[in-house]
Design a protein around this motif. Structure first.
Motif, PDB file in Angstrom:
ATOM      1  N   GLY A 316     -25.212  13.687  10.899  1.00  0.00           N
ATOM      2  CA  GLY A 316     -25.471  12.319  10.452  1.00  0.00           C
ATOM      3  C   GLY A 316     -24.815  11.993   9.122  1.00  0.00           C
ATOM      4  N   ASN A 317     -25.105  10.805   8.616  1.00  0.00           N
ATOM      5  CA  ASN A 317     -24.581  10.430   7.308  1.00  0.00           C
ATOM      6  C   ASN A 317     -25.098  11.381   6.237  1.00  0.00           C
ATOM      7  OD1 ASN A 317     -22.875   8.121   7.819  1.00  0.00           O
ATOM      8  ND2 ASN A 317     -24.728   7.054   8.436  1.00  0.00           N
ATOM      9  N   LEU A 318     -24.470  11.335   5.089  1.00  0.00           N
ATOM     10  CA  LEU A 318     -24.602  12.403   4.109  1.00  0.00           C
ATOM     11  C   LEU A 318     -25.515  12.068   2.937  1.00  0.00           C
ATOM     12  CD1 LEU A 318     -20.793  13.173   3.828  1.00  0.00           C
ATOM     13  CD2 LEU A 318     -22.467  14.464   5.176  1.00  0.00           C
ATOM     14  N   TRP A 319     -26.225  13.094   2.467  1.00  0.00           N
ATOM     15  CA  TRP A 319     -26.758  13.052   1.106  1.00  0.00           C
ATOM     16  C   TRP A 319     -25.631  13.486   0.189  1.00  0.00           C
ATOM     17  CZ3 TRP A 319     -30.665  10.218   0.785  1.00  0.00           C
ATOM     18  CH2 TRP A 319     -31.788  10.326   1.606  1.00  0.00           C
ATOM     19  N   VAL A 320     -25.286  12.652  -0.768  1.00  0.00           N
ATOM     20  CA  VAL A 320     -24.268  13.003  -1.755  1.00  0.00           C
ATOM     21  C   VAL A 320     -24.857  12.810  -3.148  1.00  0.00           C
ATOM     22  CG1 VAL A 320     -22.358  12.348  -0.238  1.00  0.00           C
ATOM     23  CG2 VAL A 320     -23.262  10.675  -1.871  1.00  0.00           C
ATOM     24  N   VAL A 321     -24.277  13.522  -4.105  1.00  0.00           N
ATOM     25  CA  VAL A 321     -24.685  13.415  -5.508  1.00  0.00           C
ATOM     26  C   VAL A 321     -23.485  12.889  -6.286  1.00  0.00           C
ATOM     27  CG1 VAL A 321     -25.506  14.654  -7.548  1.00  0.00           C
ATOM     28  CG2 VAL A 321     -26.287  15.339  -5.249  1.00  0.00           C
ATOM     29  N   PRO A 322     -23.557  11.683  -6.813  1.00  0.00           N
ATOM     30  CA  PRO A 322     -22.419  11.145  -7.565  1.00  0.00           C
ATOM     31  C   PRO A 322     -22.054  12.057  -8.738  1.00  0.00           C
ATOM     32  CG  PRO A 322     -24.011   9.407  -7.093  1.00  0.00           C
ATOM     33  CD  PRO A 322     -24.657  10.707  -6.711  1.00  0.00           C
ATOM     34  N   GLU A 323     -20.779  12.107  -9.074  1.00  0.00           N
ATOM     35  CA  GLU A 323     -20.356  12.889 -10.237  1.00  0.00           C
ATOM     36  C   GLU A 323     -21.027  12.368 -11.505  1.00  0.00           C
ATOM     37  OE1 GLU A 323     -18.911  15.812 -12.349  1.00  0.00           O
ATOM     38  OE2 GLU A 323     -18.622  15.668 -10.177  1.00  0.00           O
ATOM     39  N   LYS A 324     -21.356  11.075 -11.533  1.00  0.00           N
ATOM     40  CA  LYS A 324     -21.980  10.476 -12.714  1.00  0.00           C
ATOM     41  C   LYS A 324     -23.507  10.464 -12.646  1.00  0.00           C
ATOM     42  CE  LYS A 324     -18.031   7.609 -13.974  1.00  0.00           C
ATOM     43  NZ  LYS A 324     -17.558   6.275 -14.382  1.00  0.00           N
ATOM     44  N   ALA A 325     -24.084  11.158 -11.680  1.00  0.00           N
ATOM     45  CA  ALA A 325     -25.550  11.225 -11.584  1.00  0.00           C
ATOM     46  C   ALA A 325     -26.135  11.814 -12.862  1.00  0.00           C
ATOM     47  CB  ALA A 325     -25.954  12.071 -10.382  1.00  0.00           C
ATOM     48  N   LYS A 326     -27.293  11.295 -13.282  1.00  0.00           N
ATOM     49  CA  LYS A 326     -27.921  11.727 -14.525  1.00  0.00           C
ATOM     50  C   LYS A 326     -28.842  12.924 -14.343  1.00  0.00           C
ATOM     51  CE  LYS A 326     -27.799   7.029 -16.465  1.00  0.00           C
ATOM     52  NZ  LYS A 326     -27.100   6.398 -15.329  1.00  0.00           N
ATOM     53  N   ASN A 327     -29.335  13.121 -13.132  1.00  0.00           N
ATOM     54  CA  ASN A 327     -30.308  14.193 -12.888  1.00  0.00           C
ATOM     55  C   ASN A 327     -29.917  14.992 -11.657  1.00  0.00           C
ATOM     56  OD1 ASN A 327     -32.437  13.728 -14.992  1.00  0.00           O
ATOM     57  ND2 ASN A 327     -32.492  11.718 -14.018  1.00  0.00           N
ATOM     58  N   LYS A 328     -28.866  15.758 -11.778  1.00  0.00           N
ATOM     59  CA  LYS A 328     -28.318  16.457 -10.619  1.00  0.00           C
ATOM     60  C   LYS A 328     -29.261  17.537 -10.091  1.00  0.00           C
ATOM     61  CE  LYS A 328     -23.443  15.543 -11.576  1.00  0.00           C
ATOM     62  NZ  LYS A 328     -22.084  16.117 -11.711  1.00  0.00           N
ATOM     63  N   ASP A 329     -29.917  18.272 -10.961  1.00  0.00           N
ATOM     64  CA  ASP A 329     -30.812  19.327 -10.481  1.00  0.00           C
ATOM     65  C   ASP A 329     -31.943  18.747  -9.648  1.00  0.00           C
ATOM     66  OD1 ASP A 329     -29.378  21.430 -11.499  1.00  0.00           O
ATOM     67  OD2 ASP A 329     -30.489  21.514 -13.384  1.00  0.00           O
ATOM     68  N   LEU A 330     -32.479  17.599 -10.075  1.00  0.00           N
ATOM     69  CA  LEU A 330     -33.520  16.939  -9.285  1.00  0.00           C
ATOM     70  C   LEU A 330     -32.948  16.470  -7.947  1.00  0.00           C
ATOM     71  CD1 LEU A 330     -35.390  14.782 -11.979  1.00  0.00           C
ATOM     72  CD2 LEU A 330     -36.106  16.982 -10.986  1.00  0.00           C
ATOM     73  N   ALA A 331     -31.708  15.995  -7.963  1.00  0.00           N
ATOM     74  CA  ALA A 331     -31.064  15.563  -6.718  1.00  0.00           C
ATOM     75  C   ALA A 331     -30.946  16.730  -5.753  1.00  0.00           C
ATOM     76  CB  ALA A 331     -29.691  14.974  -7.015  1.00  0.00           C
ATOM     77  N   TYR A 332     -30.565  17.902  -6.260  1.00  0.00           N
ATOM     78  CA  TYR A 332     -30.461  19.076  -5.392  1.00  0.00           C
ATOM     79  C   TYR A 332     -31.824  19.433  -4.807  1.00  0.00           C
ATOM     80  CZ  TYR A 332     -26.191  19.615  -8.244  1.00  0.00           C
ATOM     81  OH  TYR A 332     -25.001  19.411  -8.913  1.00  0.00           O
ATOM     82  N   ASP A 333     -32.863  19.325  -5.629  1.00  0.00           N
ATOM     83  CA  ASP A 333     -34.222  19.617  -5.141  1.00  0.00           C
ATOM     84  C   ASP A 333     -34.603  18.663  -4.015  1.00  0.00           C
ATOM     85  OD1 ASP A 333     -34.460  21.612  -7.014  1.00  0.00           O
ATOM     86  OD2 ASP A 333     -35.849  20.529  -8.327  1.00  0.00           O
ATOM     87  N   PHE A 334     -34.222  17.388  -4.152  1.00  0.00           N
ATOM     88  CA  PHE A 334     -34.578  16.416  -3.123  1.00  0.00           C
ATOM     89  C   PHE A 334     -33.842  16.700  -1.818  1.00  0.00           C
ATOM     90  CE2 PHE A 334     -33.874  12.416  -0.831  1.00  0.00           C
ATOM     91  CZ  PHE A 334     -35.197  12.087  -0.569  1.00  0.00           C
ATOM     92  N   ILE A 335     -32.549  16.967  -1.907  1.00  0.00           N
ATOM     93  CA  ILE A 335     -31.791  17.310  -0.700  1.00  0.00           C
ATOM     94  C   ILE A 335     -32.444  18.496  -0.001  1.00  0.00           C
ATOM     95  CG2 ILE A 335     -29.594  18.228   0.159  1.00  0.00           C
ATOM     96  CD1 ILE A 335     -28.203  16.621  -2.066  1.00  0.00           C
ATOM     97  N   GLU A 336     -32.816  19.495  -0.780  1.00  0.00           N
ATOM     98  CA  GLU A 336     -33.455  20.690  -0.237  1.00  0.00           C
ATOM     99  C   GLU A 336     -34.766  20.341   0.467  1.00  0.00           C
ATOM    100  OE1 GLU A 336     -34.852  24.604  -2.543  1.00  0.00           O
ATOM    101  OE2 GLU A 336     -32.704  24.176  -2.704  1.00  0.00           O
ATOM    102  N   THR A 337     -35.498  19.395  -0.102  1.00  0.00           N
ATOM    103  CA  THR A 337     -36.774  18.982   0.496  1.00  0.00           C
ATOM    104  C   THR A 337     -36.570  18.340   1.858  1.00  0.00           C
ATOM    105  OG1 THR A 337     -37.698  18.615  -1.717  1.00  0.00           O
ATOM    106  CG2 THR A 337     -38.867  17.610   0.125  1.00  0.00           C
ATOM    107  N   THR A 338     -35.503  17.562   2.020  1.00  0.00           N
ATOM    108  CA  THR A 338     -35.271  16.906   3.313  1.00  0.00           C
ATOM    109  C   THR A 338     -34.925  17.904   4.410  1.00  0.00           C
ATOM    110  OG1 THR A 338     -32.889  16.490   3.021  1.00  0.00           O
ATOM    111  CG2 THR A 338     -34.424  14.844   2.128  1.00  0.00           C
ATOM    112  N   LEU A 339     -34.550  19.130   4.020  1.00  0.00           N
ATOM    113  CA  LEU A 339     -34.213  20.165   4.998  1.00  0.00           C
ATOM    114  C   LEU A 339     -35.401  21.060   5.329  1.00  0.00           C
ATOM    115  CD1 LEU A 339     -30.747  21.187   3.504  1.00  0.00           C
ATOM    116  CD2 LEU A 339     -31.113  19.993   5.670  1.00  0.00           C
TER     117      LEU A 339
END
Length: 434
Positions: A316-339
């Motif tokens: 399906g469509n992608l979870w992506v993290v923008p290069e300019k994201a302010k909270n990348k570690d939290l973004a990684y945690d969220f992606i992990e949660t969806t899996l």
């Protein structure tokens, strides 16, 4: 109000505020991202509130917030059209979120990954031990903007494929069974025509038309010719496309497809199938959840396009993290949660197609149907998922829709339609530097 509904309502208020702020945003100038506050995770997606994906992702937000005390999720609802038309500008602005749903494909995620606007997730995935080995995850890999290999810039937590949905009661009424060959499918459709019924609901003004043309072309393609079309590895088999266009025009002439379907979008075609006006509808698993909710008076089922080894579909469509994201570690945690299994299993029960569910824990009929078939396509060594016809180059979808429309209306010949497609394909490939 339940805890879930209260949480969703709160997020909708945040989304409203975010949308108002976004309305005043200018994307003209782009600077570096701001400093992380580690207290806010900004998440964007475009799925409807009642969809299986939105429901499962809201569950992921609840889990995330429970496991990150003091962190607030600010959710903003976008539209597919917004991200398709303005995604690159958004990602290149200071207002980019921390994690968002983004379109897979060369002309979308490929472009922004090549422009340096997405975070490379290759090392993150390895360090965190994400299980991304199945081919559904190939849509997150890009090299010089070309999808399917290279570094990882996105992760999907669901899959999709296109099949033939059919009214099982109408089949039984006419003594028909699900076909296993293209010839049998044509015989089924002829039986309906003989009984005064147009068999195939087709929204030619939208993606179902190109999907059907693609399926007919895939009937004459193998892995090698598919790679040539999708990944520029050799000469495209345009004869397969012309044969497909010829057969499609023949289906219109025989009454299998209504000539006036050219004014019908996908949603209206699906609604007509739900209403029992057509016994067949060739479209994707994204309809499964709504069919469960909307079809109650007849039995329905699905079969893969008969005789084909290759079928439109992908991760399906992608979870992506923008290069300019302010909270990348939290973004990684969220992606992990969806899996996680609880999110994946809920997605499966609601008719979605999870990529990491415990299949034994998915108990609904629709979930068992779609997951089993998707797994078969993933595990196939002779065929499988063939991606989508508009993916190779930018702008190809509009060319496909227009030429399928003209073909169904009889305004162009199969040869002319495919020549138009080839011209756009070759130009788009050259423009992209391939």
């Amino acid at each position: 109000m339940s805890a879930r509904n209260h949480s969703a309502a709160r997020r909708r208020l945040l989304a409203t505020a975010a949308l108002a702020a976004a309305a005043t945003l200018s994307f003209a100038g782009c600077t570096t991202s701001g400093t992380s506050d580690n207290q806010t995770l900004k998440v964007w997606w475009w799925e409807n509130d009642d969809s299986a994906l939105s429901t499962a992702w809201n569950t992921a937000i609840e889990i995330f917030e429970a496991e990150h005390p003091g962190v607030t999720v600010e959710f903003e609802l976008k539209t597919y059209e917004q991200m398709q038309q303005s995604g690159q500008l958004i990602l290149d602005s200071n207002e980019a979120p921390d994690v968002l749903e983004y379109l897979k494909g060369n002309a979308t995620a490929g472009v922004v990954s090549n422009a340096g606007l997405l975070t490379d997730l290759t090392d993150v995935a390895e360090e965190r031990g994400w299980d991304l080995e199945n081919t559904a995850q190939d849509v997150g890999l890009y090299e010089n903007g070309l999808m399917g290999s290279g570094n990882r810039y996105g992760v999907t937590n669901y899959g999709e494929y296109v099949s033939v949905w059919y009214n099982a009661d109408a089949f039984a009424q006419h003594g028909l069974e699900a076909p296993t060959t293209l010839e049998e499918l044509e015989s089924v459709m002829q039986t309906f025509v003989d009984n005064g019924i147009t068999p195939l609901a087709l929204g030619s003004a939208d993606y179902p038309g190109p999907h059907l043309l693609y399926a007919l072309a895939l009937a004459e393609m193998n892995d090698e010719s598919l790679a040539a079309y999708q990944q520029f590895t050799g000469d495209v088999d345009w004869q397969a496309w012309e044969d497909a266009a010829t057969r499609m025009a023949d289906w219109v002439a025989k009454g299998y497809i209504a000539a006036d379907s050219t004014g019908i979008p996908a949603q209206d075609a699906g609604n007509a199938f739900v209403a029992g006006q057509y016994p067949l509808f060739y479209s994707g698993t994204w309809w499964a959840g709504s069919f469960v909710n909307d079809i109650s008076d007849v039995a329905y089922d699905q079969f893969l396009f008969p005789g084909n080894d290759l079928h439109p579909g992908s991760g399906g469509n992608l979870w992506v993290v923008p290069e300019k994201a302010k909270n990348k570690d939290l973004a990684y945690d969220f992606i992990e949660t969806t899996l996680r299994p609880e999110v994946q299993n809920e997605l499966g029960d609601l008719g979605g197609v999870p990529v990491a569910a415990d299949t034994d824990a998915v108990t609904t009929d629709i979930g068992e149907l779609t997951i089993t078939r998707f797994d078969e396509l993933l595990e196939s060594t002779d065929g499988g998922l063939a991606w989508y016809p508009d993916w190779p180059v930018a702008g190809l979808n509009d060319i496909l829709v227009q030429n399928v429309t003209d073909l169904v209306q009889g305004n162009t010949t199969p040869t002319q339609a495919v020549e138009n497609l080839k011209t756009a394909y070759d130009q788009g490939k050259a423009d992209a530097g391939f």
